[in-house]
Motif scaffolding. Sequence first.
Motif, PDB file in Angstrom:
ATOM      1  N   VAL A  34       0.805  -1.227   0.000  1.00 63.93           N
ATOM      2  CA  VAL A  34       0.000   0.000   0.000  1.00 63.93           C
ATOM      3  C   VAL A  34       0.835   1.273   0.000  1.00 63.93           C
ATOM      4  N   LYS A  35       2.151   1.127   0.083  1.00 63.47           N
ATOM      5  CA  LYS A  35       2.983   2.334   0.068  1.00 63.47           C
ATOM      6  C   LYS A  35       2.779   3.065  -1.249  1.00 63.47           C
ATOM      7  N   GLY A  36       2.476   4.342  -1.142  1.00 59.27           N
ATOM      8  CA  GLY A  36       2.187   5.126  -2.337  1.00 59.27           C
ATOM      9  C   GLY A  36       0.712   5.194  -2.662  1.00 59.27           C
ATOM     10  N   LEU A  37      -0.105   4.360  -2.002  1.00 61.89           N
ATOM     11  CA  LEU A  37      -1.548   4.361  -2.246  1.00 61.89           C
ATOM     12  C   LEU A  37      -2.258   5.124  -1.129  1.00 61.89           C
ATOM     13  N   GLU A  38      -3.544   5.364  -1.320  1.00 63.07           N
ATOM     14  CA  GLU A  38      -4.336   6.081  -0.324  1.00 63.07           C
ATOM     15  C   GLU A  38      -5.742   5.510  -0.265  1.00 63.07           C
ATOM     16  N   PHE A  39      -6.364   5.617   0.910  1.00 66.00           N
ATOM     17  CA  PHE A  39      -7.688   5.039   1.150  1.00 66.00           C
ATOM     18  C   PHE A  39      -8.483   5.976   2.059  1.00 66.00           C
ATOM     19  N   GLU A  40      -9.791   6.026   1.850  1.00 67.48           N
ATOM     20  CA  GLU A  40     -10.625   6.924   2.657  1.00 67.48           C
ATOM     21  C   GLU A  40     -10.564   6.559   4.136  1.00 67.48           C
ATOM     22  N   ARG A  41     -10.709   5.281   4.440  1.00 67.00           N
ATOM     23  CA  ARG A  41     -10.744   4.841   5.831  1.00 67.00           C
ATOM     24  C   ARG A  41      -9.729   3.719   6.037  1.00 67.00           C
ATOM     25  N   VAL A  42      -8.897   3.868   7.045  1.00 67.15           N
ATOM     26  CA  VAL A  42      -7.810   2.928   7.300  1.00 67.15           C
ATOM     27  C   VAL A  42      -7.891   2.453   8.742  1.00 67.15           C
ATOM     28  N   MET A  43      -7.732   1.142   8.906  1.00 63.77           N
ATOM     29  CA  MET A  43      -7.695   0.540  10.238  1.00 63.77           C
ATOM     30  C   MET A  43      -6.357  -0.182  10.386  1.00 63.77           C
ATOM     31  N   VAL A  44      -5.599   0.182  11.421  1.00 60.30           N
ATOM     32  CA  VAL A  44      -4.280  -0.407  11.653  1.00 60.30           C
ATOM     33  C   VAL A  44      -4.340  -1.260  12.910  1.00 60.30           C
ATOM     34  N   LEU A  45      -3.917  -2.519  12.795  1.00 60.97           N
ATOM     35  CA  LEU A  45      -3.936  -3.456  13.923  1.00 60.97           C
ATOM     36  C   LEU A  45      -2.520  -3.652  14.449  1.00 60.97           C
ATOM     37  N   MET A  46      -2.366  -3.539  15.771  1.00 62.99           N
ATOM     38  CA  MET A  46      -1.064  -3.727  16.417  1.00 62.99           C
ATOM     39  C   MET A  46      -1.225  -4.711  17.563  1.00 62.99           C
ATOM     40  N   ASP A  47      -0.385  -5.742  17.556  1.00 68.65           N
ATOM     41  CA  ASP A  47      -0.542  -6.787  18.567  1.00 68.65           C
ATOM     42  C   ASP A  47       0.792  -7.493  18.773  1.00 68.65           C
ATOM     43  N   ASP A  48       1.511  -7.137  19.829  1.00 68.60           N
ATOM     44  CA  ASP A  48       2.775  -7.805  20.120  1.00 68.60           C
ATOM     45  C   ASP A  48       2.568  -9.284  20.389  1.00 68.60           C
ATOM     46  N   GLY A  49       1.415  -9.625  20.972  1.00 68.56           N
ATOM     47  CA  GLY A  49       1.152 -11.034  21.266  1.00 68.56           C
ATOM     48  C   GLY A  49       1.108 -11.871  20.009  1.00 68.56           C
ATOM     49  N   GLU A  50       0.423 -11.381  18.975  1.00 67.84           N
ATOM     50  CA  GLU A  50       0.344 -12.120  17.720  1.00 67.84           C
ATOM     51  C   GLU A  50       1.655 -12.037  16.941  1.00 67.84           C
ATOM     52  N   ALA A  51       2.345 -10.919  17.070  1.00 67.50           N
ATOM     53  CA  ALA A  51       3.616 -10.769  16.357  1.00 67.50           C
ATOM     54  C   ALA A  51       4.720 -11.564  17.040  1.00 67.50           C
ATOM     55  N   ARG A  52       4.494 -11.922  18.300  1.00 71.27           N
ATOM     56  CA  ARG A  52       5.418 -12.755  19.067  1.00 71.27           C
ATOM     57  C   ARG A  52       6.787 -12.096  19.203  1.00 71.27           C
ATOM     58  N   GLY A  53       6.768 -10.767  19.257  1.00 71.67           N
ATOM     59  CA  GLY A  53       7.998 -10.048  19.520  1.00 71.67           C
ATOM     60  C   GLY A  53       9.020 -10.114  18.414  1.00 71.67           C
ATOM     61  N   PHE A  54       8.610 -10.527  17.224  1.00 75.60           N
ATOM     62  CA  PHE A  54       9.570 -10.694  16.136  1.00 75.60           C
ATOM     63  C   PHE A  54       9.844  -9.366  15.446  1.00 75.60           C
ATOM     64  N   ARG A  55      11.051  -8.869  15.650  1.00 77.24           N
ATOM     65  CA  ARG A  55      11.578  -7.734  14.890  1.00 77.24           C
ATOM     66  C   ARG A  55      10.956  -6.388  15.254  1.00 77.24           C
ATOM     67  N   PHE A  56       9.714  -6.378  15.678  1.00 75.80           N
ATOM     68  CA  PHE A  56       9.039  -5.120  15.947  1.00 75.80           C
ATOM     69  C   PHE A  56       8.556  -5.079  17.401  1.00 75.80           C
ATOM     70  N   GLY A  57       8.201  -3.887  17.849  1.00 78.24           N
ATOM     71  CA  GLY A  57       7.708  -3.762  19.210  1.00 78.24           C
ATOM     72  C   GLY A  57       6.713  -2.632  19.335  1.00 78.24           C
ATOM     73  N   TYR A  58       5.432  -2.946  19.277  1.00 76.56           N
ATOM     74  CA  TYR A  58       4.395  -1.917  19.343  1.00 76.56           C
ATOM     75  C   TYR A  58       4.290  -1.358  20.744  1.00 76.56           C
ATOM     76  N   ASP A  59       4.375  -2.235  21.750  1.00 74.60           N
ATOM     77  CA  ASP A  59       4.284  -1.749  23.123  1.00 74.60           C
ATOM     78  C   ASP A  59       5.456  -0.833  23.448  1.00 74.60           C
ATOM     79  N   LYS A  60       6.613  -1.095  22.870  1.00 79.63           N
ATOM     80  CA  LYS A  60       7.754  -0.191  23.071  1.00 79.63           C
ATOM     81  C   LYS A  60       7.486   1.153  22.397  1.00 79.63           C
ATOM     82  N   LEU A  61       6.940   1.112  21.185  1.00 76.66           N
ATOM     83  CA  LEU A  61       6.630   2.344  20.470  1.00 76.66           C
ATOM     84  C   LEU A  61       5.589   3.158  21.228  1.00 76.66           C
TER      85      LEU A  61
END
Length: 631
Positions: free
Chosen positions: A531-558
């Motif tokens: 979606v980089k470079g694209l645009e949408f009227e309504r966007v929903m972003v999901l963040m879940d360290d539990g589902e990501a299992r701490g791999f590479r990213f950290g939403y709770d840290k952010l």
Amino acid sequence: MNTPATTSNVTLDDHVEDELAGFLSLEKPTSFFLFAGAGSGKTRSLVNALNYLAKTYRDVLRLRGRQVAVITYTNAACDEITRRTEYDPLFVVCTIHSFAWSQIQGFNSDIRAWLKDNLQREIAELQAEEAKGRAGTKASIARQAQIESKQRRLDRLADTKTFTYNPNGENRERNSLNHSEVVKIFSAFLLIKPLMQRIFVGKFPFLLIDESQDTSRTLIDALFAVQKTHADRFCLGLIGDTMQRIYADGKERIEREIPAGWGRPEKKLNHRCPQRIVQLINQIRRGADDHKQEPRDDRPEGWARLFVFPVDVSNKPALEQKVRDYMAGLTGDQDWTNASKCKILTLEHHMAARRMGFLKMFESLASVEEYRTGLLGGSFAPTRLFTHSILPLVTAQQKGDKFATAKLVRENSPLLRKDVLKSHDNPIAQLRVTQAAVDSVMALWVSGQPTCAAITASIVETNLFEVPDNLKAALAAMQATQPKTPDDEDADPVSEKIAALVAFLNCSFSEIAPYAAYVGHEAPFDTHQGVKGLEFERVMVLMDDGEARGFRFGYDKLLGAKSLTAADLKNAKEGKDTSVDPTRRLFYVTCSRARSSLALVAFSADPSSAQAHVIANGWFTADEVLFEIPD
């Protein structure tokens, strides 16, 4: 009484076009890095720059047989730029792989020499590892398989007269190059062949690179060297935003490495997002750099809400639907209630993989940094074999579509290559062999979904499709039957790459179809790459360290719900990425897609701390953070 005239900021960045025109000079070229944040209209600026070049230099360029080159990241972006420049032949607009191939195609002797040197070096490295390892282990068997396959290719080089490559194809022919080789060869030629540099600069006095922060660092480094040597007659224009770097092979912190003397124009206006969301993304990137955008005066206020729920909450999909229902009431936009009319993004692919049913497959490969970009872009050869050959074959067979089966096998199977059929005394017999190979692999579905290993073994045995060498090596390691002691295996374990492929082979074929839908952008969830470079009227972003299992990213840290680890602090001190940095970049990319309204849903280990952090940092006001959905 006269009413003061209202002023608009829509023309805020118009001066940038004049700056670019000043750099784009045949007589005195100035290379530049154009900072263009989300929604800033960088494609418009790029097209205007091209039109300026056509207007100013068309005749002299055409007289000398010269052109203007543009490298961009996707075929869709190429098509858009080509359309907006009215298919002008003065411009060569390509993806990085297409452009690289266009520059090295036909240099068969040089390509052969590079491949010979590279293969010999790779074989020597594997032989050195083998000498230090223990014979008979799975790692040893995998190494030997790799050595044999590379040696076979090396032995064929002398008989390979011409090399081929298709930037959009499988490149499984014996004389074909793979995707990474094409970029590496072009970059190497630019660095070590002065004649190649002179030919290149003579043909393309102007080279503009869109999404430069995600362009191969190997090629960027080579082009820096070319520009330094030929600064008086070559203009290299880089366009991008370091905050939007999401590919592992892009050049880190490219903005900091721009040479002295380059132009550094900056676009400040965000044409896409409403005012509230521009304010949010400015706050998000404040922890990374000093760039700040302005919203257009004529854009509405817009909506942004953060929903923070406990990480262990039950029935997350139902809760996400409640969020959409709430957003519909808040905004008066009933399309929020329909998930298909919302763009649902996940910061981490693990979440989509879990929800769609290809988690085991994804986890097996995504931990290897070298595999990750190709895996997420759909170009990784081992998975592409399954998504582009095996899955379509199985689908056609299960539907009883003989025409689709015949077409697929004819186009992809080495059993039906033209040279094979011409050299065969009885082509009809060869067709029967091919049908037997298809029947053999399809027999694996009689008792349920087979593993990827069983399918690969059948294909290797029948030669129905070309199997990537690294996948063959992993299969050989899996099939090892020599009894070895645990001590031997522990002392000489398989490499990280082979171990990842072995794990992939152990996955069920049932995970291939949802993975193919995800990377093909045919699923309810989408990739941030897609979606980089694209645009949408309504966007929903999901963040879940539990589902990501701490791999590479950290939403709770952010979001401030967890502290940085010792490793994060060490990386920050050394100027390297912490786990927060890539998370921040992806968060910025996803939030900046929204044209109207944005809902952020975080499943956090500490919702209260997350709320306090985002409020303290000015991301949200207290009434914009919700812990529960009002009835």
